[in-house]
Design a protein around this motif. Structure first.
Motif, short mmCIF file in Angstrom:
data_model
loop_
_atom_site.label_atom_id
_atom_site.label_comp_id
_atom_site.label_asym_id
_atom_site.label_seq_id
_atom_site.Cartn_x
_atom_site.Cartn_y
_atom_site.Cartn_z
N VAL A 199 -86.95 -38.04 46.02
CA VAL A 199 -86.77 -38.93 47.16
C VAL A 199 -85.93 -40.14 46.79
N PHE A 200 -85.37 -40.77 47.80
CA PHE A 200 -84.73 -42.08 47.63
C PHE A 200 -85.39 -43.04 48.62
N GLU A 201 -85.45 -44.30 48.22
CA GLU A 201 -86.11 -45.29 49.06
C GLU A 201 -85.24 -46.54 49.21
N ASN A 202 -85.14 -46.99 50.44
CA ASN A 202 -84.46 -48.26 50.76
C ASN A 202 -83.03 -48.34 50.22
N TYR A 203 -82.26 -47.25 50.42
CA TYR A 203 -80.84 -47.28 50.08
C TYR A 203 -80.09 -48.06 51.16
N GLU A 204 -79.13 -48.87 50.72
CA GLU A 204 -78.37 -49.70 51.65
C GLU A 204 -77.54 -48.85 52.60
N ASN A 205 -77.70 -49.14 53.89
CA ASN A 205 -76.92 -48.45 54.92
C ASN A 205 -75.64 -49.24 55.19
N ILE A 206 -74.65 -48.59 55.76
CA ILE A 206 -73.38 -49.24 56.01
C ILE A 206 -73.52 -50.42 56.97
N GLN A 253 -79.70 -33.91 60.01
CA GLN A 253 -79.12 -35.21 59.73
C GLN A 253 -78.10 -35.06 58.61
N PHE A 254 -76.96 -35.72 58.74
CA PHE A 254 -75.94 -35.70 57.69
C PHE A 254 -75.95 -37.05 56.98
N VAL A 255 -76.17 -37.02 55.68
CA VAL A 255 -76.29 -38.23 54.89
C VAL A 255 -75.27 -38.19 53.74
N SER A 256 -74.50 -39.25 53.61
CA SER A 256 -73.58 -39.38 52.48
C SER A 256 -74.05 -40.52 51.61
N ILE A 257 -74.22 -40.24 50.31
CA ILE A 257 -74.68 -41.26 49.37
C ILE A 257 -73.58 -41.54 48.36
N ALA A 278 -64.98 -50.20 52.72
CA ALA A 278 -63.60 -50.07 53.21
C ALA A 278 -63.24 -48.62 53.46
N MET A 279 -63.67 -47.71 52.57
CA MET A 279 -63.33 -46.31 52.76
C MET A 279 -64.11 -45.69 53.92
N VAL A 280 -65.36 -46.08 54.07
CA VAL A 280 -66.14 -45.58 55.22
C VAL A 280 -65.44 -45.95 56.52
N LYS A 281 -64.95 -47.18 56.58
CA LYS A 281 -64.25 -47.65 57.78
C LYS A 281 -62.90 -46.97 57.93
N GLY A 287 -72.11 -39.86 60.35
CA GLY A 287 -73.38 -39.61 59.70
C GLY A 287 -73.98 -40.89 59.15
N ILE A 288 -74.99 -40.74 58.31
CA ILE A 288 -75.67 -41.87 57.69
C ILE A 288 -74.99 -42.14 56.36
#
Length: 343
Positions: A199-206, A253-257, A278-281, A287-288
């Protein structure tokens, strides 16, 4: 005397015809061209060749004998060049590798390279190799070695530079594939289908909020582990966008980490984070979008035994592993997997 003069003239003419040119000529026509130019390159050489509106091109150049990469803007092929050759190339970019054909002096060597690439792609089927067990992988690799060796050595009219190079690189190439898929098979045992997922917990979202895997319970979760500096990761983005659009609103759900970290961004975590944003934008990623707090050292990355990216994971609605090394978005196997789960 006249006969002597005629004979000498004839011999001189024959000598001229046999004179070796100190350059190579390359020409051809590209159907459905991707660019207004081609780039011919090796480690020590680069030449841009203009392509006309009708797809034709022609140039002459002096080269060191060897294999060169011919890049059309989207894809590439290899050609074998030697001064004195006169090579003509035809291809349709919509059937790139399958349509390549070389004619003219020296063309048999480049045709060999084209056939070699197709055969290696066919035999080294990654989806097939990934589905085998260790015993099956060993047997398959031996079979592939035999078939490729037979092909390399069956072409008696090919320059020995190519056959020698093909034979000498065969074992290193196959050992690389064997190591990669052996690790994938071992991974499949250690992170088996049905096991509880790391699991992962409390990862920063965009958007500045945080997300944990438990927040996504109730739906399948397809995870893309990537980084902004990873070329193969970025190459999957167009396919990932298409898959996301196709399955929008469905039970997934589509999640990119991102595992960008200070080591890959000049020692600065802030720069790593800003480059990710910057790359996400810039790429308009959907997705997440999450940022792993410790990059490669993140617990989730370690627990999934990720030592190379891109890496894709599929987790079921109950938080159990479906596939710890899931097919890439560009693979048809991914859609087959989704369909088998009625997603």
């Amino acid at each position: 005397m006249k006969k002597t003069i005629i004979l000498l003239s004839a011999l001189a003419l024959m000598a001229c015809k046999k004179e070796t040119r100190d350059y190579v000529s390359i020409s051809g026509k590209i159907t459905n061209k991707n660019s207004d130019s081609l780039v011919l390159r090796s480690r020590t050489f680069s030449k841009t060749i203009p392509v006309n509106a009708d797809g034709t091109f022609k140039d002459t150049l002096k080269v060191e004998t060897g294999v060169y990469n011919l890049f059309d803007g989207n894809e590439s092929t290899n050609v074998f060049l030697k001064n004195g050759y006169d090579i003509n190339l035809s291809l349709d970019t919509e059937k790139f590798d399958e349509s390549i054909k070389f004619t003219g002096e020296g063309s048999e060597n480049s045709n060999f390279l084209a056939e070699k690439a197709l055969l290696e792609e066919k035999l080294l089927d990654q989806d097939k190799l990934a589905s085998l067990d260790l015993e099956g992988l060993n047997e398959e690799m031996e079979s592939i070695k035999s078939q490729l060796s037979e092909f390399y050595n069956s072409k008696k009219d090919i320059d020995t530079f190519l056959t020698n190079r093909s034979n000498s690189s065969l074992d290193p190439m196959l050992n690389m594939y064997k190591k990669y898929f052996s690790e994938a098979i071992t991974l499949r045992k250690e992170l088996a289908k049905g096991d509880p997922s790391p699991v992962f917990e409390n990862y920063e979202n965009i958007d500045g909020t945080t997300t944990s895997l438990k927040d996504l319970a109730g739906k399948y979760v397809y995870v893309d582990v990537w980084a902004t500096w990873c070329g193969p990761c970025k190459a999957e983005i167009p396919s990932l966008k298409k898959v996301e659009a196709t399955y929008h609103g469905k039970n997934i759900q589509f999640v990119s980490i991102s595992i960008d970290d200070d080591r890959t961004h000049g020692g600065s975590w802030n720069k790593a984070r800003e480059d990710w944003k910057a790359m996400v934008k810039d790429k308009e990623l959907a997705g997440i979008q999450l940022f792993a707090p410790e990059g490669w050292k993140s617990e989730f990355v370690r627990d999934y035994k990720i030592n190379g990216i891109p890496r894709f994971l599929l987790i079921d609605p109950d938080g159990n592993i479906v596939n710890a090394d899931a097919p890439r978005p560009s693979s048809l196997k991914l859609i087959e997997l989704f369909d088998s789960l009625n997603i």
